[in-house]
Scaffold this active site. Structure first.
Site, PDB file in Angstrom:
ATOM      1  N   ARG A  63       0.827  -1.196   0.000  1.00  0.00           N
ATOM      2  CA  ARG A  63       0.000   0.000   0.000  1.00  0.00           C
ATOM      3  C   ARG A  63       0.871   1.260   0.000  1.00  0.00           C
ATOM      4  O   ARG A  63       2.030   1.241   0.413  1.00  0.00           O
ATOM      5  CB  ARG A  63      -0.928   0.012   1.227  1.00  0.00           C
ATOM      6  CG  ARG A  63      -1.994  -1.057   1.196  1.00  0.00           C
ATOM      7  CD  ARG A  63      -2.923  -0.953   2.405  1.00  0.00           C
ATOM      8  NE  ARG A  63      -2.213  -1.081   3.673  1.00  0.00           N
ATOM      9  CZ  ARG A  63      -1.890  -0.070   4.472  1.00  0.00           C
ATOM     10  NH1 ARG A  63      -2.232   1.168   4.151  1.00  0.00           N
ATOM     11  NH2 ARG A  63      -1.236  -0.278   5.601  1.00  0.00           N
ATOM     12  N   LYS A 204      -8.489  -2.640   1.113  1.00  0.00           N
ATOM     13  CA  LYS A 204      -8.411  -1.789   2.301  1.00  0.00           C
ATOM     14  C   LYS A 204      -9.187  -0.485   2.115  1.00  0.00           C
ATOM     15  O   LYS A 204      -9.622   0.117   3.095  1.00  0.00           O
ATOM     16  CB  LYS A 204      -6.951  -1.492   2.640  1.00  0.00           C
ATOM     17  CG  LYS A 204      -6.199  -2.698   3.180  1.00  0.00           C
ATOM     18  CD  LYS A 204      -6.859  -3.279   4.429  1.00  0.00           C
ATOM     19  CE  LYS A 204      -6.024  -4.390   5.053  1.00  0.00           C
ATOM     20  NZ  LYS A 204      -6.706  -5.021   6.208  1.00  0.00           N
ATOM     21  N   HIS A 223     -10.541  -4.853  12.956  1.00  0.00           N
ATOM     22  CA  HIS A 223      -9.420  -5.417  12.217  1.00  0.00           C
ATOM     23  C   HIS A 223      -8.940  -6.625  13.013  1.00  0.00           C
ATOM     24  O   HIS A 223      -8.047  -6.523  13.846  1.00  0.00           O
ATOM     25  CB  HIS A 223      -8.316  -4.364  12.070  1.00  0.00           C
ATOM     26  CG  HIS A 223      -7.198  -4.806  11.175  1.00  0.00           C
ATOM     27  ND1 HIS A 223      -5.904  -4.373  11.338  1.00  0.00           N
ATOM     28  CD2 HIS A 223      -7.171  -5.624  10.100  1.00  0.00           C
ATOM     29  CE1 HIS A 223      -5.129  -4.910  10.418  1.00  0.00           C
ATOM     30  NE2 HIS A 223      -5.877  -5.675   9.654  1.00  0.00           N
ATOM     31  N   SER A 241       0.886  -7.035  12.783  1.00  0.00           N
ATOM     32  CA  SER A 241       1.701  -8.007  12.057  1.00  0.00           C
ATOM     33  C   SER A 241       2.753  -8.628  12.980  1.00  0.00           C
ATOM     34  O   SER A 241       3.430  -7.936  13.727  1.00  0.00           O
ATOM     35  CB  SER A 241       2.386  -7.320  10.874  1.00  0.00           C
ATOM     36  OG  SER A 241       3.194  -8.230  10.170  1.00  0.00           O
ATOM     37  N   LYS A 245      -1.777 -13.476  14.965  1.00  0.00           N
ATOM     38  CA  LYS A 245      -3.226 -13.400  14.740  1.00  0.00           C
ATOM     39  C   LYS A 245      -3.722 -14.525  13.832  1.00  0.00           C
ATOM     40  O   LYS A 245      -4.708 -15.202  14.153  1.00  0.00           O
ATOM     41  CB  LYS A 245      -3.577 -12.036  14.124  1.00  0.00           C
ATOM     42  CG  LYS A 245      -5.057 -11.818  13.872  1.00  0.00           C
ATOM     43  CD  LYS A 245      -5.333 -10.422  13.325  1.00  0.00           C
ATOM     44  CE  LYS A 245      -4.714 -10.219  11.961  1.00  0.00           C
ATOM     45  NZ  LYS A 245      -5.136  -8.951  11.323  1.00  0.00           N
ATOM     46  N   THR A 246      -3.053 -14.740  12.721  1.00  0.00           N
ATOM     47  CA  THR A 246      -3.483 -15.787  11.793  1.00  0.00           C
ATOM     48  C   THR A 246      -3.194 -17.169  12.356  1.00  0.00           C
ATOM     49  O   THR A 246      -4.039 -18.070  12.316  1.00  0.00           O
ATOM     50  CB  THR A 246      -2.773 -15.617  10.433  1.00  0.00           C
ATOM     51  OG1 THR A 246      -3.112 -14.340   9.891  1.00  0.00           O
ATOM     52  CG2 THR A 246      -3.194 -16.702   9.459  1.00  0.00           C
ATOM     53  N   ASP A 260      -9.355 -11.445   8.870  1.00  0.00           N
ATOM     54  CA  ASP A 260      -8.833 -10.078   8.832  1.00  0.00           C
ATOM     55  C   ASP A 260      -9.820  -8.973   9.199  1.00  0.00           C
ATOM     56  O   ASP A 260      -9.460  -8.057   9.923  1.00  0.00           O
ATOM     57  CB  ASP A 260      -8.275  -9.789   7.433  1.00  0.00           C
ATOM     58  CG  ASP A 260      -7.349  -8.580   7.408  1.00  0.00           C
ATOM     59  OD1 ASP A 260      -6.639  -8.354   8.403  1.00  0.00           O
ATOM     60  OD2 ASP A 260      -7.341  -7.866   6.399  1.00  0.00           O
ATOM     61  N   ARG A 325       2.175 -12.148  -1.212  1.00  0.00           N
ATOM     62  CA  ARG A 325       0.809 -12.433  -0.759  1.00  0.00           C
ATOM     63  C   ARG A 325       0.154 -13.507  -1.626  1.00  0.00           C
ATOM     64  O   ARG A 325       0.554 -13.747  -2.770  1.00  0.00           O
ATOM     65  CB  ARG A 325      -0.055 -11.167  -0.858  1.00  0.00           C
ATOM     66  CG  ARG A 325       0.392 -10.024   0.016  1.00  0.00           C
ATOM     67  CD  ARG A 325      -0.318 -10.036   1.327  1.00  0.00           C
ATOM     68  NE  ARG A 325       0.021  -8.909   2.182  1.00  0.00           N
ATOM     69  CZ  ARG A 325      -0.626  -8.634   3.307  1.00  0.00           C
ATOM     70  NH1 ARG A 325      -1.638  -9.378   3.690  1.00  0.00           N
ATOM     71  NH2 ARG A 325      -0.254  -7.613   4.054  1.00  0.00           N
TER      72      ARG A 325
END
Length: 538
Positions: A63, A204, A223, A241, A245-246, A260, A325
């Site tokens: 981004r 996003k 989020h 990050s 979390k994942t 997400d 990604r």
């Protein structure tokens, strides 16, 4: 063209509201197979060995937050939390670039996808993505929720992403910072993207819109990842990050709601998306088998992933970017929820990777403490290879997602606290970082211990154990958890040098307090009372 786009299902709403009604080269709602064909025919992508689609996004592999602006308008001026993240830009600049983009796209092939953002029918947003890139069409198909043929006929776009990735702005003439621009106009309900092919801007951009619209309806925008167990008990996981979390939400024994972006309405939790956009750096079959398997499926997009001579992905090669990604439909995950919905969370987990080795591996927060830590959004990045840098760097990102939050952080925090109180949710702060000392002296928390602590918390087995209060951070720490050494639970006990721990804890507390100064004017006395109990020097 090889695709008969005129026979494809389309909305009754054309492109006249964009000024593109004269364009006859419009591909409406193509299937993934057709978008595959078009992306390859246009040299946007190539096939991998296993027939996933590999795309290179060129100059921009992530981004461009400094090129992202919100059009300043009287209707939203008092609501937006203006600053370095939510940067204002004038309506004149938008109108000029909008006209420039429309003129550019009038004779280009366009790919249109009409979609939903939000699995909850009462709170979903009708989204339209219009781009000159077929790859954006496939990405949108993967990441949003696809209407049925009947729903498409009645689909009226409530927000449109208009993307011209190969059009570059002239900063001197167009009033932009660079040749790239991402402009959100809330009155016209258009996100205008130019000068970047990176698809994360599409995803996003709409997430930020949801984060503006939903709180006005009393719906919390989050989020976070989310899952539920076989009894329907829902848990949500917030974290920046590198905090896990994942990894921690992707439990094969639980149903994955999403990884997400979610909303929390009066009915429960719902996923915004219909797919996942996972990082693939150092991805392996052994460590992340479910995500790894998706990279071998037709329909998955691999973004900026290096391929070897046999077109086998090399996920350890970061020569193009560390932000490699993959985008794939949620249904590619075997234990994914078909509905994208869950009940009201019984447990909320804030994940932090504390490289200072100060925070407990698990602790329970009061609603006010939950607001404070939610607004703070703390984690720590380990010092890199730069000479002279020996200390980890504290990172604070409000609401665990500041770049996507148009409103003031306290709006989201107060709404979260209200829902926590209403539904009696437990809030846990889980440190997946260091113990026994700071980075370089201690060691990373054992994943087995973290999983066990979380498992016990989510099962309700920590309801009746004894707790002690951390003297600085004020959080409640369980003094015993089955199969976890008791000394691990109290961070000070894991340090050989207790004075060094006290000094490091005081330093981290000061960082929290210093960071929170920017929110003090909007914070209540109850919220301010949840701050660490230490006096900042000077």
């Amino acid at each position: 063209m090889s695709v008969d786009y005129k026979s494809k299902p389309k909305s009754k709403i054309g492109l006249d509201y964009l000024g593109l009604e004269s364009n006859e080269n419009v591909f409406w709602n193509l299937s993934p197979a057709e978008l595959y064909e078009q992306a390859i025919l246009r040299n946007e992508a190539i096939l991998t060995k296993d027939h996933a689609l590999r795309v290179l996004t060129g100059q921009y592999t992530g981004r461009s937050p400094k090129d992202k602006f919100i059009v300043e308008q009287s209707s939203i001026r008092e609501e937006i939390d203006w600053g370095d993240i939510n940067q204002p830009i004038s309506e004149d600049v938008f109108e000029n670039l909008f006209e420039k983009t429309v003129n550019y796209l009038k004779d280009k092939d366009l790919f249109v996808k009409d979609l939903f953002c939000g699995a909850d029918e009462a709170n979903r947003l009708n989204v339209r993505v219009v781009s000159e890139a077929a790859y954006h069409g496939l990405f949108s198909h993967n990441m949003f929720i696809n209407p049925s043929r009947e729903e498409l006929e009645d689909h009226e776009p409530e927000f449109t992403v208009l993307a011209a990735p190969h059009l570059k702005a002239d900063p001197e003439k167009d009033g932009t910072r660079t040749s790239t621009f991402i402009l959100c106009n809330f009155e016209k309900k258009i996100i205008l993207i130019g000068g970047t092919l990176y698809s994360g801007e599409v995803k996003k951009g709409i997430f930020s819109v949801m984060n503006y619209l939903l709180p006005k309806k009393g719906v919390m925008a989050m989020h976070c990842s989310a899952n539920h167990d076989e009894n329907g008990k829902t848990a949500v996981f917030f974290g920046l990050s590198g905090t896990g979390k994942t990894t921690l939400s992707a439990d094969p024994e639980k149903t994955l709601i999403g990884d997400d972006e979610h909303g929390w309405s009066d009915e429960g939790v719902f996923n915004f998306e219909g797919g996942c956009y996972a990082k693939t750096i150092n991805l392996s079959r052994e460590n992340e088998p479910l995500i790894y398997a998706t990279t071998q499926m037709p329909g998955t997009i691999l973004e900026n992933v290096v391929l070897d001579e046999n077109r086998e992905p090399d996920f350890d090669d970061v020569s193009l970017t560390q932000n490699t990604r993959c985008s794939y439909p949620l249904e590619f995950i075997p234990n994914a929820s078909a509905s994208g919905k869950g009940g009201h969370p019984e447990n909320i987990i804030f994940l932090t990777c504390d490289a200072f080795g100060v925070l407990p591996p698990i602790s329970k927060l009061s609603p006010d403490q939950a607001m404070y830590h939610f607004i703070s959004g703390y984690t720590a990045k380990v010092a890199g290879t730069e000479r002279g840098v020996t200390e980890p760097q504290a990172t604070f990102s409000a609401c665990f997602g500041a770049p996507f939050m148009p409103l003031h952080p306290t709006v989201y925090a107060e709404l979260l606290a209200k829902k926590i109180r209403k539904h009696n949710a437990n809030v846990w702060l889980v440190n997946t970082g260091w113990t026994g000392g700071a980075y370089g002296e201690g060691h990373r928390m054992k994943l087995a211990h973290t999983r066990k602590m979380l498992s016990e918390a989510l099962a309700g087995n920590l309801e009746n154990v004894e707790y002690s209060t951390d003297p600085i951070f004020g959080v409640q720490i369980p003094t015993s958890i089955e199969d976890v050494p008791s000394e691990v639970l109290i961070p000070r006990n894991t340090w050989k040098d207790k004075d060094a721990y006290d000094a490091k804890a005081k330093k981290l507390a000061e960082m929290f307090i210093e960071n929170f100064k920017q929110f003090e004017d909007e914070a209540s006395e109850e919220l301010l009372s949840a701050a660490p109990k230490v006096t900042v020097n000077g």
